[in-house]
Design an enzyme around this catalytic site. Structure first.
Site, PDB file in Angstrom:
ATOM      1  CE  LYS A  77      -3.933   1.875   2.671  1.00 27.81           C
ATOM      2  NZ  LYS A  77      -4.806   1.636   3.831  1.00 27.81           N
ATOM      3  CB  SER A 152      -8.077   3.619   2.863  1.00 30.43           C
ATOM      4  OG  SER A 152      -7.214   3.036   3.827  1.00 30.43           O
ATOM      5  CB  SER A 176      -8.221   0.705   5.757  1.00 33.31           C
ATOM      6  OG  SER A 176      -8.922   1.898   5.596  1.00 33.31           O
TER       7      SER A 176
HETATM    8  N1  GLN Z   1     -13.141   4.267   6.626  1.00 26.47           N
HETATM    9  C1  GLN Z   1     -12.419   4.606   7.805  1.00 26.47           C
HETATM   10  C2  GLN Z   1     -11.939   6.040   7.739  1.00 26.47           C
HETATM   11  O1  GLN Z   1     -12.104   6.662   6.734  1.00 26.47           O
HETATM   12  C3  GLN Z   1     -11.271   3.658   8.017  1.00 26.47           C
HETATM   13  C4  GLN Z   1     -10.072   3.966   7.222  1.00 26.47           C
HETATM   14  C5  GLN Z   1      -8.886   3.148   7.584  1.00 26.47           C
HETATM   15  O2  GLN Z   1      -8.978   2.110   8.235  1.00 26.47           O
HETATM   16  N2  GLN Z   1      -7.729   3.642   7.189  1.00 26.47           N
HETATM   17  O3  GLN Z   1     -11.397   6.542   8.684  1.00 26.47           O
END
Ligand code: GLN
Length: 488
Positions: A77, A152, A176
Protein backbone atom coordinates in the site's frame (compact mmCIF):
# COMPACT_ATOMS: atom_id res chain seq x y z
CA UNK A 1 0.12 -24.32 -14.21
CA UNK A 2 -2.11 -21.24 -13.98
CA UNK A 3 0.15 -19.29 -11.68
CA UNK A 4 -2.08 -16.36 -10.85
CA UNK A 5 -4.71 -18.70 -9.38
CA UNK A 6 -2.36 -20.27 -6.82
CA UNK A 7 -2.25 -19.09 -3.23
CA UNK A 8 1.00 -17.49 -2.05
CA UNK A 9 1.94 -20.66 -0.16
CA UNK A 10 1.21 -22.84 -3.19
CA UNK A 11 3.36 -20.62 -5.40
CA UNK A 12 6.10 -20.59 -2.74
CA UNK A 13 6.07 -24.41 -2.72
CA UNK A 14 6.26 -24.54 -6.53
CA UNK A 15 9.24 -22.16 -6.47
CA UNK A 16 10.94 -24.27 -3.81
CA UNK A 17 10.46 -27.44 -5.87
CA UNK A 18 11.91 -25.74 -8.92
CA UNK A 19 8.66 -26.00 -10.90
CA UNK A 20 8.57 -22.23 -11.34
CA UNK A 21 11.44 -19.77 -11.25
CA UNK A 22 11.16 -16.61 -9.17
CA UNK A 23 11.46 -14.62 -12.39
CA UNK A 24 8.65 -16.54 -14.09
CA UNK A 25 6.43 -15.80 -11.12
CA UNK A 26 7.33 -12.10 -11.19
CA UNK A 27 6.79 -11.96 -14.96
CA UNK A 28 3.36 -13.63 -14.64
CA UNK A 29 2.30 -11.02 -12.09
CA UNK A 30 3.68 -8.15 -14.16
CA UNK A 31 1.82 -9.47 -17.23
CA UNK A 32 -1.39 -9.51 -15.20
CA UNK A 33 -0.67 -5.94 -14.04
CA UNK A 34 -0.01 -4.84 -17.62
CA UNK A 35 -3.25 -6.44 -18.79
CA UNK A 36 -5.53 -5.15 -16.06
CA UNK A 37 -4.16 -2.18 -14.20
CA UNK A 38 -5.41 0.38 -16.72
CA UNK A 39 -8.91 -0.74 -15.94
CA UNK A 40 -8.56 -1.39 -12.20
CA UNK A 41 -6.14 1.42 -11.27
CA UNK A 42 -4.96 -0.75 -8.36
CA UNK A 43 -1.31 0.31 -8.62
CA UNK A 44 0.02 3.86 -8.38
CA UNK A 45 3.60 2.76 -9.12
CA UNK A 46 4.73 -0.45 -10.83
CA UNK A 47 8.41 -1.28 -10.29
CA UNK A 48 8.79 -3.85 -13.09
CA UNK A 49 12.50 -3.60 -13.62
CA UNK A 50 13.30 -3.66 -9.94
CA UNK A 51 11.05 -6.69 -9.47
CA UNK A 52 12.64 -8.66 -12.31
CA UNK A 53 16.19 -7.85 -11.16
CA UNK A 54 15.34 -8.82 -7.63
CA UNK A 55 13.69 -12.05 -8.82
CA UNK A 56 16.81 -12.98 -10.72
CA UNK A 57 18.99 -12.35 -7.68
CA UNK A 58 16.74 -14.34 -5.39
CA UNK A 59 16.78 -17.43 -7.61
CA UNK A 60 20.22 -18.47 -6.34
CA UNK A 61 18.88 -18.63 -2.78
CA UNK A 62 15.83 -20.82 -3.44
CA UNK A 63 17.45 -24.05 -2.22
CA UNK A 64 18.47 -22.60 1.15
CA UNK A 65 15.39 -20.45 1.62
CA UNK A 66 13.65 -20.88 4.96
CA UNK A 67 10.41 -19.04 4.34
CA UNK A 68 7.54 -20.80 2.55
CA UNK A 69 6.89 -17.46 0.84
CA UNK A 70 10.39 -16.99 -0.57
CA UNK A 71 10.28 -15.47 -4.05
CA UNK A 72 6.52 -14.85 -4.07
CA UNK A 73 5.62 -11.49 -5.69
CA UNK A 74 3.50 -9.08 -3.71
CA UNK A 75 2.71 -5.36 -3.47
CA UNK A 76 2.57 -2.68 -0.82
CA UNK A 77 0.00 0.00 0.00
CA UNK A 78 1.29 3.45 -0.90
CA UNK A 79 1.29 4.74 2.69
CA UNK A 80 4.12 2.37 3.67
CA UNK A 81 7.61 3.76 3.08
CA UNK A 82 9.82 2.10 0.48
CA UNK A 83 13.38 3.35 0.07
CA UNK A 84 13.84 5.16 -3.23
CA UNK A 85 10.36 4.26 -4.47
CA UNK A 86 7.64 6.91 -4.58
CA UNK A 87 5.36 6.74 -1.54
CA UNK A 88 2.49 9.14 -2.14
CA UNK A 89 -0.30 8.19 0.27
CA UNK A 90 -2.38 8.80 -2.87
CA UNK A 91 -2.06 12.53 -2.16
CA UNK A 92 -0.92 15.41 -4.32
CA UNK A 93 0.89 16.92 -1.36
CA UNK A 94 3.49 14.15 -1.23
CA UNK A 95 4.24 14.59 -4.93
CA UNK A 96 7.07 12.26 -5.96
CA UNK A 97 8.32 11.79 -2.38
CA UNK A 98 10.68 8.81 -2.35
CA UNK A 99 11.55 7.97 1.27
CA UNK A 100 15.21 7.58 2.24
CA UNK A 101 14.37 4.47 4.26
CA UNK A 102 12.21 1.33 4.27
CA UNK A 103 9.38 0.72 6.74
CA UNK A 104 10.26 -2.07 9.18
CA UNK A 105 7.68 -4.40 7.60
CA UNK A 106 9.27 -3.79 4.21
CA UNK A 107 12.67 -4.70 5.64
CA UNK A 108 11.29 -7.87 7.18
CA UNK A 109 9.63 -8.89 3.94
CA UNK A 110 12.83 -8.21 2.01
CA UNK A 111 14.87 -10.31 4.47
CA UNK A 112 12.35 -13.12 4.06
CA UNK A 113 12.75 -13.07 0.25
CA UNK A 114 9.70 -11.16 -1.00
CA UNK A 115 9.59 -9.60 -4.47
CA UNK A 116 7.72 -6.29 -4.55
CA UNK A 117 5.82 -5.39 -7.71
CA UNK A 118 5.11 -1.82 -6.63
CA UNK A 119 2.83 0.46 -4.66
CA UNK A 120 -0.93 0.20 -4.35
CA UNK A 121 -3.62 2.81 -4.74
CA UNK A 122 -5.73 3.82 -1.74
CA UNK A 123 -7.87 6.58 -0.28
CA UNK A 124 -5.83 9.73 0.24
CA UNK A 125 -3.97 9.35 3.56
CA UNK A 126 -6.09 6.21 4.17
CA UNK A 127 -9.17 8.35 4.80
CA UNK A 128 -12.18 6.76 3.20
CA UNK A 129 -14.09 3.55 2.67
CA UNK A 130 -14.11 3.29 -1.12
CA UNK A 131 -10.64 4.20 -2.49
CA UNK A 132 -12.25 7.05 -4.41
CA UNK A 133 -10.48 9.90 -2.62
CA UNK A 134 -7.13 9.06 -4.26
CA UNK A 135 -5.39 11.89 -6.15
CA UNK A 136 -4.62 9.19 -8.74
CA UNK A 137 -8.26 8.40 -9.43
CA UNK A 138 -10.58 5.73 -8.05
CA UNK A 139 -9.75 2.02 -7.92
CA UNK A 140 -12.33 -0.24 -9.55
CA UNK A 141 -13.72 -3.44 -8.09
CA UNK A 142 -12.68 -6.47 -10.21
CA UNK A 143 -16.08 -8.10 -9.58
CA UNK A 144 -17.93 -5.14 -11.10
CA UNK A 145 -15.96 -2.29 -12.63
CA UNK A 146 -18.75 0.18 -11.89
CA UNK A 147 -18.33 -0.45 -8.18
CA UNK A 148 -15.83 0.57 -5.52
CA UNK A 149 -13.40 -2.01 -4.14
CA UNK A 150 -13.80 -0.63 -0.63
CA UNK A 151 -11.18 1.33 1.21
CA UNK A 152 -8.84 2.53 2.11
CA UNK A 153 -6.69 -0.46 1.02
CA UNK A 154 -8.81 -0.77 -2.14
CA UNK A 155 -5.82 -1.15 -4.47
CA UNK A 156 -4.51 -3.97 -2.29
CA UNK A 157 -7.81 -5.86 -2.26
CA UNK A 158 -8.45 -5.34 -5.98
CA UNK A 159 -4.91 -6.48 -6.86
CA UNK A 160 -5.06 -9.69 -4.81
CA UNK A 161 -8.55 -10.51 -6.02
CA UNK A 162 -7.67 -9.98 -9.70
CA UNK A 163 -4.36 -11.86 -9.53
CA UNK A 164 -2.00 -8.87 -9.71
CA UNK A 165 0.36 -10.34 -7.13
CA UNK A 166 -0.22 -13.08 -4.57
CA UNK A 167 -0.63 -10.97 -1.47
CA UNK A 168 -0.56 -7.35 -0.39
CA UNK A 169 0.38 -5.40 2.68
CA UNK A 170 -2.21 -2.86 3.78
CA UNK A 171 -3.08 -0.76 6.80
CA UNK A 172 -6.23 -0.69 8.92
CA UNK A 173 -7.21 2.27 11.10
CA UNK A 174 -10.94 1.63 11.18
CA UNK A 175 -11.47 -1.24 8.75
CA UNK A 176 -9.22 -0.44 5.81
CA UNK A 177 -7.94 -4.00 5.43
CA UNK A 178 -11.08 -5.91 6.39
CA UNK A 179 -13.70 -3.94 4.49
CA UNK A 180 -11.99 -3.90 1.05
CA UNK A 181 -11.10 -7.57 1.59
CA UNK A 182 -14.81 -8.18 2.07
CA UNK A 183 -15.89 -6.16 -1.02
CA UNK A 184 -13.32 -7.93 -3.22
CA UNK A 185 -13.66 -11.50 -1.93
CA UNK A 186 -10.23 -11.89 -0.31
CA UNK A 187 -9.07 -12.68 3.23
CA UNK A 188 -7.59 -9.83 5.26
CA UNK A 189 -6.37 -9.47 8.80
CA UNK A 190 -5.84 -6.57 11.14
CA UNK A 191 -3.59 -7.89 13.90
CA UNK A 192 -3.58 -6.93 17.59
CA UNK A 193 -2.38 -3.33 18.04
CA UNK A 194 1.37 -3.30 18.62
CA UNK A 195 2.19 -6.76 17.29
CA UNK A 196 3.35 -5.44 13.90
CA UNK A 197 5.70 -2.46 13.74
CA UNK A 198 4.26 0.80 12.42
CA UNK A 199 7.69 2.30 11.77
CA UNK A 200 7.55 3.70 8.24
CA UNK A 201 3.76 3.65 8.02
CA UNK A 202 2.68 7.21 7.25
CA UNK A 203 0.48 7.96 10.24
CA UNK A 204 -3.24 8.63 9.97
CA UNK A 205 -4.42 7.99 13.56
CA UNK A 206 -1.48 6.48 15.42
CA UNK A 207 -3.44 4.91 18.28
CA UNK A 208 -5.61 2.99 15.81
CA UNK A 209 -3.34 2.32 12.79
CA UNK A 210 -2.11 -1.21 12.22
CA UNK A 211 -0.38 -2.91 9.28
CA UNK A 212 -1.60 -6.32 8.09
CA UNK A 213 -1.96 -8.67 5.11
CA UNK A 214 -4.59 -9.12 2.38
CA UNK A 215 -4.44 -12.61 0.85
CA UNK A 216 -6.21 -15.36 -1.04
CA UNK A 217 -6.86 -17.35 2.16
CA UNK A 218 -6.30 -17.63 5.90
CA UNK A 219 -3.21 -19.84 5.59
CA UNK A 220 -1.45 -17.15 3.53
CA UNK A 221 -2.40 -14.54 6.17
CA UNK A 222 -0.86 -16.76 8.87
CA UNK A 223 2.38 -17.15 6.90
CA UNK A 224 2.69 -13.41 6.33
CA UNK A 225 1.93 -12.47 9.92
CA UNK A 226 4.68 -14.87 10.98
CA UNK A 227 7.05 -12.65 9.00
CA UNK A 228 5.63 -9.30 10.11
CA UNK A 229 5.04 -9.87 13.84
CA UNK A 230 7.49 -9.00 16.59
CA UNK A 231 8.96 -6.14 18.55
CA UNK A 232 10.76 -3.40 16.68
CA UNK A 233 13.04 -1.05 18.60
CA UNK A 234 12.08 1.69 16.12
CA UNK A 235 8.41 1.57 17.19
CA UNK A 236 7.91 2.27 20.89
CA UNK A 237 4.38 0.84 20.83
CA UNK A 238 5.44 -2.47 19.31
CA UNK A 239 5.31 -5.64 21.37
CA UNK A 240 7.09 -8.95 21.31
CA UNK A 241 5.44 -11.55 19.09
CA UNK A 242 2.73 -12.80 21.39
CA UNK A 243 0.94 -15.24 19.20
CA UNK A 244 3.72 -17.66 18.31
CA UNK A 245 4.03 -19.48 15.04
CA UNK A 246 0.69 -19.01 13.31
CA UNK A 247 1.16 -21.12 10.21
CA UNK A 248 2.49 -24.03 12.27
CA UNK A 249 -0.57 -24.00 14.51
CA UNK A 250 -3.10 -23.92 11.69
CA UNK A 251 -5.04 -27.16 12.13
CA UNK A 252 -8.56 -26.14 11.18
CA UNK A 253 -9.73 -27.71 14.42
CA UNK A 254 -12.48 -25.61 15.98
CA UNK A 255 -13.81 -28.31 18.29
CA UNK A 256 -15.01 -26.60 21.46
CA UNK A 257 -14.49 -23.02 20.18
CA UNK A 258 -17.23 -20.79 21.49
CA UNK A 259 -18.32 -18.30 18.85
CA UNK A 260 -20.44 -15.33 19.94
CA UNK A 261 -23.02 -13.67 17.72
CA UNK A 262 -23.58 -10.13 19.06
CA UNK A 263 -27.27 -9.61 18.38
CA UNK A 264 -26.72 -5.84 18.22
CA UNK A 265 -24.70 -6.37 15.02
CA UNK A 266 -27.53 -8.11 13.18
CA UNK A 267 -30.29 -5.52 13.55
CA UNK A 268 -31.66 -2.73 11.39
CA UNK A 269 -29.49 -1.35 8.64
CA UNK A 270 -27.96 -4.70 7.77
CA UNK A 271 -28.65 -5.98 4.26
CA UNK A 272 -30.68 -9.21 4.31
CA UNK A 273 -28.38 -11.13 1.97
CA UNK A 274 -25.33 -10.15 4.02
CA UNK A 275 -27.08 -11.24 7.23
CA UNK A 276 -28.03 -14.61 5.74
CA UNK A 277 -24.49 -15.32 4.47
CA UNK A 278 -22.78 -14.40 7.74
CA UNK A 279 -25.22 -16.51 9.75
CA UNK A 280 -24.66 -19.39 7.33
CA UNK A 281 -20.93 -19.10 8.14
CA UNK A 282 -21.81 -19.68 11.79
CA UNK A 283 -23.59 -22.89 10.75
CA UNK A 284 -20.50 -24.12 8.88
CA UNK A 285 -18.36 -23.60 11.97
CA UNK A 286 -21.00 -25.22 14.17
CA UNK A 287 -20.95 -28.28 11.92
CA UNK A 288 -17.20 -28.53 12.50
CA UNK A 289 -17.66 -28.67 16.26
CA UNK A 290 -17.80 -25.04 17.38
CA UNK A 291 -20.48 -23.87 19.77
CA UNK A 292 -22.42 -20.77 18.70
CA UNK A 293 -23.98 -18.49 21.33
CA UNK A 294 -25.89 -15.23 21.12
CA UNK A 295 -24.85 -12.33 23.30
CA UNK A 296 -25.42 -8.63 23.63
CA UNK A 297 -22.94 -5.94 22.67
CA UNK A 298 -24.74 -2.77 23.63
CA UNK A 299 -22.29 -0.12 22.39
CA UNK A 300 -22.82 -0.15 18.64
CA UNK A 301 -24.57 3.23 18.43
CA UNK A 302 -21.53 5.00 19.94
CA UNK A 303 -18.67 3.47 17.99
CA UNK A 304 -18.84 5.49 14.77
CA UNK A 305 -18.97 8.96 16.40
CA UNK A 306 -16.22 8.03 18.88
CA UNK A 307 -14.02 6.64 16.11
CA UNK A 308 -14.42 9.65 13.82
CA UNK A 309 -13.65 12.10 16.63
CA UNK A 310 -10.50 10.25 17.73
CA UNK A 311 -9.31 9.49 14.19
CA UNK A 312 -9.85 13.07 13.00
CA UNK A 313 -8.17 14.51 16.11
CA UNK A 314 -5.06 12.40 15.63
CA UNK A 315 -5.06 13.03 11.88
CA UNK A 316 -5.17 16.80 12.34
CA UNK A 317 -2.04 16.55 14.44
CA UNK A 318 -0.23 13.94 12.32
CA UNK A 319 -0.86 15.77 9.06
CA UNK A 320 0.50 19.09 10.32
CA UNK A 321 3.94 17.93 9.14
CA UNK A 322 2.89 18.28 5.49
CA UNK A 323 3.61 21.95 4.96
CA UNK A 324 5.49 22.20 1.67
CA UNK A 325 8.85 22.43 3.41
CA UNK A 326 9.81 18.94 4.52
CA UNK A 327 8.35 16.57 1.95
CA UNK A 328 7.12 16.27 -1.57
CA UNK A 329 5.13 18.94 -3.30
CA UNK A 330 5.15 22.73 -2.79
CA UNK A 331 2.74 25.30 -4.24
CA UNK A 332 4.17 28.07 -6.36
CA UNK A 333 3.77 31.82 -6.00
CA UNK A 334 3.70 32.43 -2.24
CA UNK A 335 4.69 35.66 -0.53
CA UNK A 336 5.50 34.60 2.99
CA UNK A 337 6.24 31.46 4.99
CA UNK A 338 2.68 31.44 6.23
CA UNK A 339 1.49 31.89 2.65
CA UNK A 340 3.61 28.92 1.57
CA UNK A 341 2.00 26.69 4.20
CA UNK A 342 -1.48 27.90 3.42
CA UNK A 343 -1.23 27.61 -0.35
CA UNK A 344 0.51 24.22 -0.28
CA UNK A 345 -2.00 22.69 2.12
CA UNK A 346 -5.01 24.27 0.37
CA UNK A 347 -3.95 22.93 -3.02
CA UNK A 348 -2.17 19.78 -1.88
CA UNK A 349 -4.86 18.07 0.22
CA UNK A 350 -8.12 16.70 -1.19
CA UNK A 351 -11.48 17.65 0.28
CA UNK A 352 -11.98 14.52 2.45
CA UNK A 353 -8.58 15.08 4.10
CA UNK A 354 -9.38 18.76 4.68
CA UNK A 355 -12.74 17.81 6.20
CA UNK A 356 -10.95 15.56 8.71
CA UNK A 357 -8.27 18.13 9.55
CA UNK A 358 -10.98 20.72 10.22
CA UNK A 359 -13.05 18.32 12.31
CA UNK A 360 -10.00 17.14 14.24
CA UNK A 361 -8.77 20.66 14.94
CA UNK A 362 -12.24 21.60 16.12
CA UNK A 363 -12.67 18.71 18.57
CA UNK A 364 -9.24 19.41 20.06
CA UNK A 365 -9.79 23.15 20.46
CA UNK A 366 -9.98 24.39 24.02
CA UNK A 367 -13.72 25.10 24.14
CA UNK A 368 -14.69 21.71 22.75
CA UNK A 369 -12.04 19.29 23.99
CA UNK A 370 -14.12 18.08 26.93
CA UNK A 371 -17.38 17.99 25.02
CA UNK A 372 -16.07 15.85 22.15
CA UNK A 373 -12.54 14.49 22.41
CA UNK A 374 -12.56 13.53 26.07
CA UNK A 375 -16.02 11.97 25.69
CA UNK A 376 -14.81 9.95 22.71
CA UNK A 377 -11.93 8.61 24.80
CA UNK A 378 -14.41 7.63 27.49
CA UNK A 379 -16.46 5.75 24.92
CA UNK A 380 -13.30 4.01 23.77
CA UNK A 381 -12.89 2.67 27.30
CA UNK A 382 -16.53 1.57 27.36
CA UNK A 383 -16.09 -0.29 24.06
CA UNK A 384 -13.03 -2.09 25.45
CA UNK A 385 -15.06 -3.06 28.46
CA UNK A 386 -17.90 -4.40 26.30
CA UNK A 387 -15.40 -6.61 24.44
CA UNK A 388 -13.91 -7.84 27.71
CA UNK A 389 -17.38 -8.85 28.87
CA UNK A 390 -18.10 -10.54 25.55
CA UNK A 391 -14.86 -12.54 25.72
CA UNK A 392 -15.91 -13.88 29.11
CA UNK A 393 -18.79 -15.54 27.30
CA UNK A 394 -17.05 -16.70 24.12
CA UNK A 395 -13.66 -17.12 22.40
CA UNK A 396 -14.42 -14.93 19.40
CA UNK A 397 -17.18 -12.88 17.82
CA UNK A 398 -18.68 -13.36 14.37
CA UNK A 399 -20.17 -10.26 12.71
CA UNK A 400 -20.66 -8.83 9.24
CA UNK A 401 -17.74 -6.75 7.93
CA UNK A 402 -19.97 -4.10 6.39
CA UNK A 403 -23.74 -3.53 6.29
CA UNK A 404 -23.88 -4.06 2.51
CA UNK A 405 -21.78 -5.20 -0.46
CA UNK A 406 -19.65 -2.91 -2.65
CA UNK A 407 -21.36 0.41 -3.50
CA UNK A 408 -21.45 1.97 -6.98
CA UNK A 409 -18.61 4.39 -7.70
CA UNK A 410 -19.64 7.94 -6.84
CA UNK A 411 -22.47 6.90 -4.51
CA UNK A 412 -20.57 7.25 -1.24
CA UNK A 413 -18.70 10.49 -1.83
CA UNK A 414 -21.92 12.38 -2.31
CA UNK A 415 -22.93 11.42 1.23
CA UNK A 416 -19.89 11.22 3.53
CA UNK A 417 -21.97 10.67 6.66
CA UNK A 418 -23.55 7.59 5.12
CA UNK A 419 -20.06 6.39 4.21
CA UNK A 420 -18.85 6.85 7.80
CA UNK A 421 -21.81 4.83 9.10
CA UNK A 422 -20.81 1.88 6.91
CA UNK A 423 -17.72 1.46 9.13
CA UNK A 424 -19.87 0.47 12.11
CA UNK A 425 -18.71 -3.18 12.34
CA UNK A 426 -15.01 -2.58 11.81
CA UNK A 427 -14.15 0.50 13.90
CA UNK A 428 -14.86 -1.03 17.35
CA UNK A 429 -12.01 -3.48 16.75
CA UNK A 430 -9.51 -0.63 16.30
CA UNK A 431 -10.88 1.32 19.26
CA UNK A 432 -10.11 -1.72 21.44
CA UNK A 433 -6.83 -2.66 19.69
CA UNK A 434 -8.09 -6.18 18.94
CA UNK A 435 -7.35 -8.58 16.10
CA UNK A 436 -10.01 -8.86 13.39
CA UNK A 437 -10.21 -10.98 10.28
CA UNK A 438 -12.37 -10.68 7.19
CA UNK A 439 -13.13 -13.79 5.13
CA UNK A 440 -15.30 -14.34 2.06
CA UNK A 441 -18.55 -16.05 3.08
CA UNK A 442 -20.84 -15.78 0.08
CA UNK A 443 -22.13 -13.69 -2.80
CA UNK A 444 -25.23 -11.54 -3.12
CA UNK A 445 -27.73 -11.74 -5.94
CA UNK A 446 -25.67 -9.22 -7.94
CA UNK A 447 -22.69 -11.59 -7.78
CA UNK A 448 -20.76 -9.37 -5.34
CA UNK A 449 -18.63 -10.90 -2.57
CA UNK A 450 -19.84 -10.85 1.05
CA UNK A 451 -17.42 -10.92 3.99
CA UNK A 452 -17.72 -12.24 7.54
CA UNK A 453 -15.63 -10.79 10.36
CA UNK A 454 -14.08 -12.76 13.22
CA UNK A 455 -12.93 -10.71 16.22
CA UNK A 456 -10.77 -12.11 19.01
CA UNK A 457 -9.25 -10.97 22.30
CA UNK A 458 -5.76 -9.43 22.26
CA UNK A 459 -3.23 -11.88 20.80
CA UNK A 460 -6.06 -14.21 19.72
CA UNK A 461 -4.80 -14.32 16.12
CA UNK A 462 -4.13 -18.07 16.20
CA UNK A 463 -7.71 -18.97 17.01
CA UNK A 464 -9.18 -16.52 14.49
CA UNK A 465 -7.00 -17.90 11.73
CA UNK A 466 -7.88 -21.46 12.72
CA UNK A 467 -11.59 -20.69 12.56
CA UNK A 468 -11.18 -19.00 9.16
CA UNK A 469 -9.06 -21.91 7.93
CA UNK A 470 -11.69 -24.38 9.13
CA UNK A 471 -14.35 -22.40 7.28
CA UNK A 472 -12.24 -22.34 4.13
CA UNK A 473 -11.67 -26.11 4.27
CA UNK A 474 -15.43 -26.55 3.88
CA UNK A 475 -16.27 -23.72 1.46
CA UNK A 476 -14.93 -22.38 -1.82
CA UNK A 477 -15.94 -18.69 -1.72
CA UNK A 478 -12.30 -17.69 -1.27
CA UNK A 479 -11.30 -19.68 -4.34
CA UNK A 480 -13.63 -17.96 -6.78
CA UNK A 481 -12.10 -15.28 -8.94
CA UNK A 482 -13.69 -12.34 -10.70
CA UNK A 483 -13.82 -12.34 -14.49
CA UNK A 484 -11.01 -9.82 -14.47
CA UNK A 485 -8.90 -12.24 -12.44
CA UNK A 486 -9.23 -15.01 -14.98
CA UNK A 487 -6.61 -14.64 -17.67
CA UNK A 488 -8.32 -17.31 -19.80
N1 GLN B 1 -13.14 4.27 6.63
C1 GLN B 1 -12.42 4.61 7.81
C2 GLN B 1 -11.94 6.04 7.74
O1 GLN B 1 -12.10 6.66 6.73
C3 GLN B 1 -11.27 3.66 8.02
C4 GLN B 1 -10.07 3.97 7.22
C5 GLN B 1 -8.89 3.15 7.58
O2 GLN B 1 -8.98 2.11 8.24
N2 GLN B 1 -7.73 3.64 7.19
O3 GLN B 1 -11.40 6.54 8.68
Amino acid sequence: MELTKLTALELGAAIKKGEVSVKEAAQAALDAVAAQNKELNAFITVTSERALNRAEKLQAGVKDAESPLYGVPMAIKDNICTRGVKTSCASKILGDFAPPYDASVVERLADMGAVSLGKLNMDEFAMGSTSETSFYGPVRNPWDLERAPGGSSGGAAAAVSAGLGWYAIGSDTGGSIRQPASYCGVTGMKPTYGTVSRYGLIAYASSLDQIGPLCRDAADCAAILDVLQGRDPKDGTSLDGQYGNLLGSLTGDVQGFKIGLPVDCYGDGLDGEVRASVLAAADVLRARGAEVVELSFPVMEYVVPAYYIIAAAEASSNLSRFDGVKYGWRAEGYESLDGLYRKTRTQGFGSEVKRRILLGTFVLSSGYYDAYYRKALQIKAVVKDAFDKAFHQCDMLLTPVAPATAPKLGESLSNPLQMYLSDVYTVPVNLAGLPGLSMPCGFDSKGLPIGAQLIGPHFGEGRLLNAAHAFQLDTDYHKRTPKGGDPA
